[in-house]
Design an enzyme around this catalytic site. Structure first.
Site, PDB file in Angstrom:
ATOM      1  N   TYR A   2     -10.337  -6.285  11.372  1.00  0.00           N
ATOM      2  CA  TYR A   2      -9.505  -5.902  12.522  1.00  0.00           C
ATOM      3  C   TYR A   2      -9.272  -7.092  13.457  1.00  0.00           C
ATOM      4  O   TYR A   2     -10.129  -7.403  14.299  1.00  0.00           O
ATOM      5  CB  TYR A   2     -10.185  -4.755  13.287  1.00  0.00           C
ATOM      6  N   HIS A  36      -8.384   3.450  -2.540  1.00  0.00           N
ATOM      7  CA  HIS A  36      -9.229   3.413  -1.347  1.00  0.00           C
ATOM      8  C   HIS A  36     -10.316   4.471  -1.507  1.00  0.00           C
ATOM      9  O   HIS A  36     -10.057   5.566  -2.003  1.00  0.00           O
ATOM     10  CB  HIS A  36      -8.384   3.660  -0.099  1.00  0.00           C
ATOM     11  N   GLN A  45      -6.181  -4.880   9.353  1.00  0.00           N
ATOM     12  CA  GLN A  45      -5.356  -3.883  10.036  1.00  0.00           C
ATOM     13  C   GLN A  45      -4.019  -4.551  10.376  1.00  0.00           C
ATOM     14  O   GLN A  45      -3.946  -5.778  10.492  1.00  0.00           O
ATOM     15  CB  GLN A  45      -6.090  -3.440  11.320  1.00  0.00           C
ATOM     16  N   GLY A  73     -13.537   5.380   6.923  1.00  0.00           N
ATOM     17  CA  GLY A  73     -12.677   6.511   7.276  1.00  0.00           C
ATOM     18  C   GLY A  73     -12.825   6.826   8.754  1.00  0.00           C
ATOM     19  O   GLY A  73     -13.729   6.319   9.426  1.00  0.00           O
ATOM     20  N   ALA A 116     -19.068   1.600   6.193  1.00  0.00           N
ATOM     21  CA  ALA A 116     -18.500   1.010   4.977  1.00  0.00           C
ATOM     22  C   ALA A 116     -19.509   0.083   4.290  1.00  0.00           C
ATOM     23  O   ALA A 116     -19.533  -0.006   3.057  1.00  0.00           O
ATOM     24  CB  ALA A 116     -17.217   0.255   5.320  1.00  0.00           C
ATOM     25  N   GLU A 124       0.863  -1.195   0.000  1.00  0.00           N
ATOM     26  CA  GLU A 124       0.000   0.000   0.000  1.00  0.00           C
ATOM     27  C   GLU A 124       0.888   1.229   0.000  1.00  0.00           C
ATOM     28  O   GLU A 124       1.887   1.263   0.710  1.00  0.00           O
ATOM     29  CB  GLU A 124      -0.846  -0.054   1.276  1.00  0.00           C
TER      30      GLU A 124
HETATM   31  P1  FAD Z   1     -16.788   0.222   9.220  1.00  0.00           P
HETATM   32  O1  FAD Z   1     -16.708  -1.139   8.672  1.00  0.00           O
HETATM   33  O2  FAD Z   1     -17.930   1.070   8.790  1.00  0.00           O
HETATM   34  O3  FAD Z   1     -16.778   0.081  10.810  1.00  0.00           O
HETATM   35  C1  FAD Z   1     -16.535   1.217  11.634  1.00  0.00           C
HETATM   36  C2  FAD Z   1     -17.031   0.923  13.040  1.00  0.00           C
HETATM   37  O4  FAD Z   1     -18.460   0.886  13.052  1.00  0.00           O
HETATM   38  C3  FAD Z   1     -16.597  -0.439  13.588  1.00  0.00           C
HETATM   39  O5  FAD Z   1     -16.397  -0.296  14.968  1.00  0.00           O
HETATM   40  C4  FAD Z   1     -17.804  -1.355  13.314  1.00  0.00           C
HETATM   41  O6  FAD Z   1     -17.863  -2.425  14.242  1.00  0.00           O
HETATM   42  C5  FAD Z   1     -18.938  -0.375  13.498  1.00  0.00           C
HETATM   43  N1  FAD Z   1     -20.129  -0.646  12.651  1.00  0.00           N
HETATM   44  C6  FAD Z   1     -20.138  -1.047  11.371  1.00  0.00           C
HETATM   45  N2  FAD Z   1     -21.408  -1.097  10.911  1.00  0.00           N
HETATM   46  C7  FAD Z   1     -22.212  -0.661  11.936  1.00  0.00           C
HETATM   47  C8  FAD Z   1     -23.622  -0.462  12.106  1.00  0.00           C
HETATM   48  N3  FAD Z   1     -24.482  -0.710  11.111  1.00  0.00           N
HETATM   49  N4  FAD Z   1     -24.064   0.007  13.299  1.00  0.00           N
HETATM   50  C9  FAD Z   1     -23.206   0.258  14.330  1.00  0.00           C
HETATM   51  N5  FAD Z   1     -21.864   0.071  14.230  1.00  0.00           N
HETATM   52  C10 FAD Z   1     -21.378  -0.371  13.053  1.00  0.00           C
HETATM   53  N6  FAD Z   1      -8.520   5.259   6.449  1.00  0.00           N
HETATM   54  C11 FAD Z   1      -8.397   6.312   5.595  1.00  0.00           C
HETATM   55  O7  FAD Z   1      -8.780   7.424   5.934  1.00  0.00           O
HETATM   56  N7  FAD Z   1      -7.838   6.144   4.345  1.00  0.00           N
HETATM   57  C12 FAD Z   1      -7.420   4.932   3.899  1.00  0.00           C
HETATM   58  O8  FAD Z   1      -6.940   4.825   2.780  1.00  0.00           O
HETATM   59  C13 FAD Z   1      -7.520   3.809   4.784  1.00  0.00           C
HETATM   60  N8  FAD Z   1      -7.112   2.583   4.403  1.00  0.00           N
HETATM   61  C14 FAD Z   1      -7.269   1.519   5.250  1.00  0.00           C
HETATM   62  C15 FAD Z   1      -6.881   0.235   4.830  1.00  0.00           C
HETATM   63  C16 FAD Z   1      -7.015  -0.856   5.683  1.00  0.00           C
HETATM   64  C17 FAD Z   1      -6.595  -2.217   5.213  1.00  0.00           C
HETATM   65  C18 FAD Z   1      -7.543  -0.675   6.992  1.00  0.00           C
HETATM   66  C19 FAD Z   1      -7.665  -1.844   7.937  1.00  0.00           C
HETATM   67  C20 FAD Z   1      -7.942   0.592   7.416  1.00  0.00           C
HETATM   68  C21 FAD Z   1      -7.817   1.695   6.564  1.00  0.00           C
HETATM   69  N9  FAD Z   1      -8.228   2.974   6.939  1.00  0.00           N
HETATM   70  C22 FAD Z   1      -8.093   4.029   6.084  1.00  0.00           C
HETATM   71  C23 FAD Z   1      -8.751   3.214   8.288  1.00  0.00           C
HETATM   72  C24 FAD Z   1     -10.290   3.107   8.387  1.00  0.00           C
HETATM   73  O9  FAD Z   1     -10.892   4.111   7.611  1.00  0.00           O
HETATM   74  C25 FAD Z   1     -10.661   3.250   9.861  1.00  0.00           C
HETATM   75  O10 FAD Z   1     -10.202   2.153  10.592  1.00  0.00           O
HETATM   76  C26 FAD Z   1     -12.115   3.546  10.147  1.00  0.00           C
HETATM   77  O11 FAD Z   1     -12.211   3.996  11.497  1.00  0.00           O
HETATM   78  C27 FAD Z   1     -13.065   2.361   9.999  1.00  0.00           C
HETATM   79  O12 FAD Z   1     -13.244   2.041   8.694  1.00  0.00           O
HETATM   80  P2  FAD Z   1     -14.057   0.717   8.274  1.00  0.00           P
HETATM   81  O13 FAD Z   1     -14.187   0.723   6.823  1.00  0.00           O
HETATM   82  O14 FAD Z   1     -13.484  -0.476   8.939  1.00  0.00           O
HETATM   83  O15 FAD Z   1     -15.486   1.066   8.960  1.00  0.00           O
END
Ligand code: FAD
Length: 317
Positions: free
Chosen positions: A179, A94, A210, A125, A144, A19
């Site tokens: 995660y 991303h 992660q 994010g 997401a 990445e």
């Molecule tokens: P989600 O999957 O939406 O989850 C976020 C939180 O909400 C979790 O605690 C989940 O349990 C909870 N949740 C999910 N759905 C629900 C629901 N319906 N109701 C209640 N709770 C819910 N960040 C950047 O800014 N730019 C990047 O390029 C970037 N790349 C990344 C690449 C990887 C491989 C990883 C692991 C992370 C990356 N991140 C990046 C960080 C990421 O954006 C953060 O970790 C963010 O806080 C969570 O993103 P997510 O897509 O996992 O969120």
């Protein structure tokens, strides 16, 4: 080609990928190429390019400080297109919920389709720096899962507002984040895994984890995910420790634990050059064990500098 097809075609061989982070705006893209060039000998089938949400900066105007919105590292999709063209490699931009409306996302997805980008990493994010918790952008997605839904809709010809005559449907392969030590906001690993299952059920084709420093955490995570019915590839994300400050920063930012042996080895280092070497050796050991366990891809977080990733890849690929 789709990431899932790369994995299928590898027939059990572990692939190498990494990445990169777009340069701060105003910097020459050549710097990025200079860091990618040494890694191409390991034949990565794909490269991920991160993106970032908006930030607020204060600029002086007429003697007063004015709050302005800016993006410090733009260009994710442009860089992806450029890397595909320059290296003949697949790229994975991303895509974030935070900071983008659904319309802006649709615009970006259409750009990706025209540029021949076939893979996307769908992420929520983090919270904006001036907010304590993540708040959905007005007109944007809250999770997401919802973003995955939008991409899946587009794959089946559903735009946000228009019924279009389609003669060419996009067919994006969708990655999502997982995660092994749970997302920092999740109340438990189990509830976080349920959310991951929702992302997969919504249409995600693979997961990238992660960073973690104890392989056991990954193995247990994969087991638990499978037990929950998550049957897509789960790609481990590996980050070599590079500076002493990582001992504080990584647990604080990502809420991950570091093994005591690693902490002790870093603590014993006199310089950050020594720390970088410890990070390389730890990542090599981690990678060897993961490769032996048959992981589909070893995916490295390069954070701009590639010398350490090269030193690791040389031992494995
Ligand atoms: P989600 O999957 O939406 O989850 C976020 C939180 O909400 C979790 O605690 C989940 O349990 C909870 N949740 C999910 N759905 C629900 C629901 N319906 N109701 C209640 N709770 C819910 N960040 C950047 O800014 N730019 C990047 O390029 C970037 N790349 C990344 C690449 C990887 C491989 C990883 C692991 C992370 C990356 N991140 C990046 C960080 C990421 O954006 C953060 O970790 C963010 O806080 C969570 O993103 P997510 O897509 O996992 O969120």
């Amino acid at each position: 080609m789709k990431i899932t097809d790369h994995i299928k075609n590898a027939k059990g061989e572990t692939l190498f990928s990494f990445e990169i982070v777009p340069p701060v705006k105003g910097r020459n893209i050549q710097e990025l190429y200079n860091n990618i060039d040494p890694l191409m000998e390991f034949k990565p089938p794909f490269i991920d390019v991160t993106t970032s949400r908006e930030e607020f900066v204060y600029r002086e105007k007429d003697g007063l400080l004015e709050k302005q919105v800016t993006r410090m590292r733009p260009g994710t999709v442009g860089i992806c297109a450029s890397l595909q063209h320059k290296y003949g490699v697949d790229t994975v931009p991303h895509v974030l919920c935070g900071g983008f409306t659904k319309e802006e996302t649709e615009y970006l997805l259409v750009d990706c389709q025209y540029l021949g980008i076939e893979n996307l990493m769908a992420l929520r994010g983090d919270a904006r720096k001036d907010q304590q918790y993540f708040e959905a952008t007005k007109g944007g997605h809250a999770y997401a899962t919802d973003l995955v839904g939008q991409i899946k809709d587009l794959n089946s010809g559903k735009y946000l507002h228009d019924d279009c005559q389609m003669d060419h449907l996009p067919d994006f392969c969708i990655g999502v984040a997982g995660y092994p030590e749970k997302h920092l906001e999740a109340p438990s690993l189990k509830s976080d895994l349920k959310r991951l299952k929702e992302k997969v059920d919504a249409g995600a084709h693979y997961v990238v984890t992660q960073m973690f420093f104890d392989n056991q955490k990954y193995f247990e995570f994969v087991e638990a995910a499978k037990a929950m019915g998550i049957n897509v590839p789960i790609i481990p994300g590996i980050k070599p420790i590079a500076v002493k400050r990582h001992l504080q920063v990584l647990p604080q930012v990502f809420r991950i634990d570091l093994p005591q042996d690693l902490i002790d080895a870093v603590d014993d280092c006199a310089t950050n050059k020594d720390v970088r070497q410890v990070g390389i050796e730890w990542a090599i050991q981690q990678s060897k064990e993961l490769k032996e366990a048959g992981v589909p891809v070893l995916h490295y977080y390069s954070m701009g500098k590639s010398d350490n990733i090269k030193a690791i890849a040389k031992e494995l690929f």
